[in-house]
Structures are given as C-alpha cells and as structure tokens.
Write a protein that holds these residues in place. Structure first.
Motif, PDB file in Angstrom:
ATOM      1  N   PHE A   1       0.761  -1.223  -0.073  1.00  0.00           N
ATOM      2  CA  PHE A   1      -0.173   0.003   0.088  1.00  0.00           C
ATOM      3  C   PHE A   1       0.739   1.326   0.002  1.00  0.00           C
ATOM      4  O   PHE A   1       1.701   1.428   0.862  1.00  0.00           O
ATOM      5  CB  PHE A   1      -0.944  -0.170   1.164  1.00  0.00           C
ATOM      6  N   ASP A   2       0.521   2.238  -0.771  1.00  0.00           N
ATOM      7  CA  ASP A   2       1.122   3.570  -0.830  1.00  0.00           C
ATOM      8  C   ASP A   2       0.611   4.246   0.410  1.00  0.00           C
ATOM      9  O   ASP A   2      -0.490   3.703   0.965  1.00  0.00           O
ATOM     10  CB  ASP A   2       1.108   4.221  -2.305  1.00  0.00           C
ATOM     11  N   SER A   3       0.785   5.699   0.376  1.00  0.00           N
ATOM     12  CA  SER A   3       0.304   6.520   1.498  1.00  0.00           C
ATOM     13  C   SER A   3      -1.082   6.557   1.303  1.00  0.00           C
ATOM     14  O   SER A   3      -1.933   6.553   2.260  1.00  0.00           O
ATOM     15  CB  SER A   3       0.882   7.698   1.509  1.00  0.00           C
ATOM     16  N   MET A   4      -1.794   6.766   0.026  1.00  0.00           N
ATOM     17  CA  MET A   4      -3.166   6.831  -0.025  1.00  0.00           C
ATOM     18  C   MET A   4      -3.682   5.459   0.112  1.00  0.00           C
ATOM     19  O   MET A   4      -4.943   5.558   0.813  1.00  0.00           O
ATOM     20  CB  MET A   4      -3.504   7.547  -1.469  1.00  0.00           C
ATOM     21  N   GLY A   5      -2.966   4.401  -0.320  1.00  0.00           N
ATOM     22  CA  GLY A   5      -3.645   3.126  -0.151  1.00  0.00           C
ATOM     23  C   GLY A   5      -3.962   2.928   1.541  1.00  0.00           C
ATOM     24  O   GLY A   5      -4.685   2.108   1.971  1.00  0.00           O
ATOM     25  N   MET A   6      -3.008   3.257   2.151  1.00  0.00           N
ATOM     26  CA  MET A   6      -2.941   2.971   3.788  1.00  0.00           C
ATOM     27  C   MET A   6      -3.941   3.891   4.284  1.00  0.00           C
ATOM     28  O   MET A   6      -4.718   3.269   5.259  1.00  0.00           O
ATOM     29  CB  MET A   6      -1.544   3.699   4.216  1.00  0.00           C
ATOM     30  N   ILE A   7      -4.404   5.067   3.830  1.00  0.00           N
ATOM     31  CA  ILE A   7      -5.634   5.835   4.302  1.00  0.00           C
ATOM     32  C   ILE A   7      -6.695   5.026   3.943  1.00  0.00           C
ATOM     33  O   ILE A   7      -7.638   4.924   4.847  1.00  0.00           O
ATOM     34  CB  ILE A   7      -5.830   7.168   3.715  1.00  0.00           C
ATOM     35  N   SER A   8      -6.799   4.471   2.954  1.00  0.00           N
ATOM     36  CA  SER A   8      -8.047   3.737   2.621  1.00  0.00           C
ATOM     37  C   SER A   8      -8.087   2.267   3.163  1.00  0.00           C
ATOM     38  O   SER A   8      -9.128   1.882   3.739  1.00  0.00           O
ATOM     39  CB  SER A   8      -7.983   3.200   1.027  1.00  0.00           C
ATOM     40  N   LEU A   9      -7.086   1.850   3.557  1.00  0.00           N
ATOM     41  CA  LEU A   9      -6.892   0.531   4.346  1.00  0.00           C
ATOM     42  C   LEU A   9      -7.465   0.782   5.783  1.00  0.00           C
ATOM     43  O   LEU A   9      -8.136   0.120   6.189  1.00  0.00           O
ATOM     44  CB  LEU A   9      -5.638  -0.189   4.386  1.00  0.00           C
ATOM     45  N   VAL A  10      -7.034   1.755   6.246  1.00  0.00           N
ATOM     46  CA  VAL A  10      -7.542   2.160   7.540  1.00  0.00           C
ATOM     47  C   VAL A  10      -8.793   2.544   7.723  1.00  0.00           C
ATOM     48  O   VAL A  10      -9.549   1.998   8.784  1.00  0.00           O
ATOM     49  CB  VAL A  10      -6.603   3.461   8.333  1.00  0.00           C
ATOM     50  N   ALA A  11      -9.356   3.134   6.806  1.00  0.00           N
ATOM     51  CA  ALA A  11     -10.950   3.538   6.790  1.00  0.00           C
ATOM     52  C   ALA A  11     -11.695   2.230   6.585  1.00  0.00           C
ATOM     53  O   ALA A  11     -12.571   2.350   7.343  1.00  0.00           O
ATOM     54  CB  ALA A  11     -11.149   4.510   5.668  1.00  0.00           C
ATOM     55  N   GLU A  12     -11.391   1.327   5.630  1.00  0.00           N
ATOM     56  CA  GLU A  12     -12.084   0.117   5.559  1.00  0.00           C
ATOM     57  C   GLU A  12     -11.775  -0.929   6.821  1.00  0.00           C
ATOM     58  O   GLU A  12     -12.921  -1.436   7.094  1.00  0.00           O
ATOM     59  CB  GLU A  12     -11.196  -0.888   4.335  1.00  0.00           C
ATOM     60  N   ILE A  13     -10.715  -0.906   7.283  1.00  0.00           N
ATOM     61  CA  ILE A  13     -10.724  -1.695   8.761  1.00  0.00           C
ATOM     62  C   ILE A  13     -11.502  -1.004   9.717  1.00  0.00           C
ATOM     63  O   ILE A  13     -12.233  -1.763  10.502  1.00  0.00           O
ATOM     64  CB  ILE A  13      -9.374  -1.730   9.264  1.00  0.00           C
ATOM     65  N   SER A  14     -11.406   0.363   9.839  1.00  0.00           N
ATOM     66  CA  SER A  14     -12.390   1.093  10.910  1.00  0.00           C
ATOM     67  C   SER A  14     -13.697   0.853  10.645  1.00  0.00           C
ATOM     68  O   SER A  14     -14.280   0.270  11.623  1.00  0.00           O
ATOM     69  CB  SER A  14     -12.235   2.454  10.810  1.00  0.00           C
ATOM     70  N   ASP A  15     -14.201   0.551   9.347  1.00  0.00           N
ATOM     71  CA  ASP A  15     -15.591   0.321   9.027  1.00  0.00           C
ATOM     72  C   ASP A  15     -16.005  -1.021   9.393  1.00  0.00           C
ATOM     73  O   ASP A  15     -17.070  -1.498   9.828  1.00  0.00           O
ATOM     74  CB  ASP A  15     -15.971   0.707   7.762  1.00  0.00           C
ATOM     75  N   GLU A  16     -15.178  -2.098   8.725  1.00  0.00           N
ATOM     76  CA  GLU A  16     -15.545  -3.596   8.866  1.00  0.00           C
ATOM     77  C   GLU A  16     -15.276  -4.013  10.041  1.00  0.00           C
ATOM     78  O   GLU A  16     -16.392  -4.724  10.344  1.00  0.00           O
ATOM     79  CB  GLU A  16     -14.410  -4.300   7.735  1.00  0.00           C
ATOM     80  N   PHE A  17     -14.566  -3.545  11.059  1.00  0.00           N
ATOM     81  CA  PHE A  17     -14.441  -4.331  12.491  1.00  0.00           C
ATOM     82  C   PHE A  17     -14.546  -3.063  13.484  1.00  0.00           C
ATOM     83  O   PHE A  17     -14.510  -3.666  14.680  1.00  0.00           O
ATOM     84  CB  PHE A  17     -12.838  -4.539  12.394  1.00  0.00           C
TER      85      PHE A  17
END
Length: 78
Positions: free
Chosen positions: A31-47
């Motif tokens: 993940f690049d920096s923007m990908g990390m932001i998306s990953l964190v958002a997805e994890i926050s929502d999913e879990f």
C-alpha cells in the motif's frame, strides 16, 4: 472476528496479492500512502475499531498478523 476476514478485506483492496498471515505489508510496499488511508478506513468500518494516528506505525502494519493483532487489541479496548 478472525484473521480470514482481514485477509478477505485485503484481497478486496489488492486482489493481485496472495495474502497470508505472514505477508509482509510494509516490506513489500503493498500500500502507498493513499492506500494506507483507504486501508485504515476500511478496517475501521469493517471491524468497528478506531485506529488513531499513534497506531499507524510500521510495527502494526508489518504483516497481516501484526495488523490483525492491532485490530483485536483495539476491539478489546472498546
């Protein structure tokens, strides 16, 4: 919650990778920096966890397992 749910989320975001608990997220620069932001958002929502900026450090994102450990820890804090 189990690690396979996280692996499925990661596969949805990056289907070109074959994720396992030992996949090195940081070292492989998945993940690049923007990908990390998306990953964190997805994890926050999913879990349903809040990942603070203080939690966004390489050690927590080193592998799929360390990321899962972070999610479990944050879920237990709620």
């Amino acid at each position: 919650m189990n690690i396979n749910e996280l692996i499925e989320l990661l596969k949805d975001l990056k289907p070109e990778y074959d994720f396992t608990p030992d996949t090195k997220i940081v070292e492989q620069k998945i993940f690049d920096s923007m990908g990390m932001i998306s990953l964190v958002a997805e994890i926050s929502d999913e879990f349903d966890v809040d990942i603070s900026p203080m939690d966004i450090v390489p050690e927590n994102f080193e592998t799929v397992q360390t990321l899962f450990d972070l999610i479990v820890r944050l879920a237990d804090e709620d």
